[in-house]
Every structure is written in C-alpha cells, then in structure tokens.
Design a protein around this motif. Structure first.
Motif: not given
Length: 218
Positions: A20, A25-26, A29, A32, A75-77, A80-81, A84
């Motif tokens: 990240y 990114i937010s 995230i 997390v 957390d599935e995020k 995903y990250q 990605k």
C-alpha cells in the motif's frame, strides 16, 4: 507447505507496507493491514518453470501467500488490496495461533488491460490444522491447478452441475444462488413483521416464485 514440490518454494518475507505504500488507499484499508496483519510470507511460486504443469490460457502463475494474523477475524479488503497489486493468481493461507484457513478469489483478467485483474468473490475453508487443509495440487495445466484449488476450497458451493461446466459458470451460478437466497430471507422477515393477511399472502406468492427459481441453481 500443503504438499507442494520443493522446486516451488520461495519463502520470502514481504513487508506489509509494500502492498500500500506506493498507491493511494483509504485510511481504513491501511488500518486493516496495520491492525490485523502480523507478517506476510511469499511461500511458493507455482508455475511452468517450477512444476511439470503445462502453460495455462488464463493462469500463468499461482502464488502462495501465508499471512499471519493478529486475530482470527479478517477483513476481505485486505485480500482485495493484495490481489489488486499482484498481477497473478494467489492462494492465501491465513494463520492464527497454529491454525489455518485457505482463501482464494475467483480472479480473472479485466477487459482494461493484459495484467489488470478483477476478483469477483472469495471462497475460504474453516479454521483447521495445516495438515487438514483440503488442498492438493491437481491437474495437467496451470488453469486446471487453479480451478481445482478454487473448487477444493469452495467445497459444495461450486459443485459441477452439468458436464463441461466451467469454473466461471459455477461461480456465476453460486452468485445467483446467493442473491436469490438473500431475497428469500428478506421476504421471510417481511412476512413475520406483516400484520395484514392480504399483504402476507402477496409476499408469500413472491416467496414461492423465488424458491422455485432457487431450485434451478442448487
């Protein structure tokens, strides 16, 4: 690890900020990664060069990432990250206090670019000992090996309904099934709350239609 050939072993620790630090990114995230992840290891690289598998049309490499967590909730995020920023298919092994979960996403190339991927959804096992994970490297090609891992992890959710059914077709059918089941659950809740008999009967008619549709996806 999960019975893979030694030729696939990579065993490299990856700083979690690598996923990240160079992209926007937010804060959620990033939090997390900071709060839920202890360490990330790139354990294996399953590829034509490291196995006797033939080239795949959709899958060129399958990476195995082992993620040690600070708590058993994920957390599935986070996945995903990682998916990605890594342009290959990934098998995730989550570890917490000596037990493991296997996670894998149905990952396919996006229309926007050759190395751009999208993940439709994730499947995962329950927490269990490493040796109990239902993971076996099977198939003659990279495509087949990836598909078998997804089906092994998903279990009954992706059972093949018709001969020649592709993995994408199985996933699409499962998504439709889940969507219908959510609608059914909502209608059931509405019936329980509804006081008027005529409205209860109307909702019940809608419920019967959805249940009939659901049978086609089971």
């Amino acid at each position: 690890m999960i019975g893979l050939p030694k030729t696939t072993e990579f065993n490299k620790r990856i700083p979690k900020q690598k996923f990240y630090e160079n992209i926007t990114i937010s804060p959620a995230i990033k939090r997390v990664f900071v709060e839920q992840v202890k360490t990330i290891y790139w354990k294996n690289k399953i590829a034509v060069s490291t196995t006797n598998l033939a080239e795949g049309n959709k899958v060129t490499e399958l990476e195995v990432f082992e993620i040690h967590l600070n708590n058993p909730e994920l957390d599935e995020k986070l996945l995903y990250q990682i998916d990605k920023v890594v342009p290959y298919h990934i098998l995730f092994l989550l570890e917490y206090q000596g037990e493991y979960q296997a996670w894998v996403g149905f990952k396919e190339k996006a229309a926007s670019g050759n190395k751009v991927f999208k993940v439709n959804r994730y499947y995962h096992t329950e927490w269990m000992k490493e040796e109990e994970l239902p993971l076996h490297l099977e198939g003659l090609s990279m495509d087949a090996a990836y598909e078998n891992y997804v089906r092994q992890i998903a279990g009954d959710k992706l059972q093949i309904k018709t001969n020649g059914e592709s993995l994408k077709e199985s996933v699409t059918r499962d998504e439709q099934r889940q969507m219908l089941q959510k609608k059914i659950d909502i209608l059931k809740a509405q019936i329980r709350k509804e006081k008027q008999l005529n409205k209860q009967m109307q909702i019940n008619r809608e419920l019967k239609i959805l249940k009939k549709e659901l049978e086609e996806y089971l």
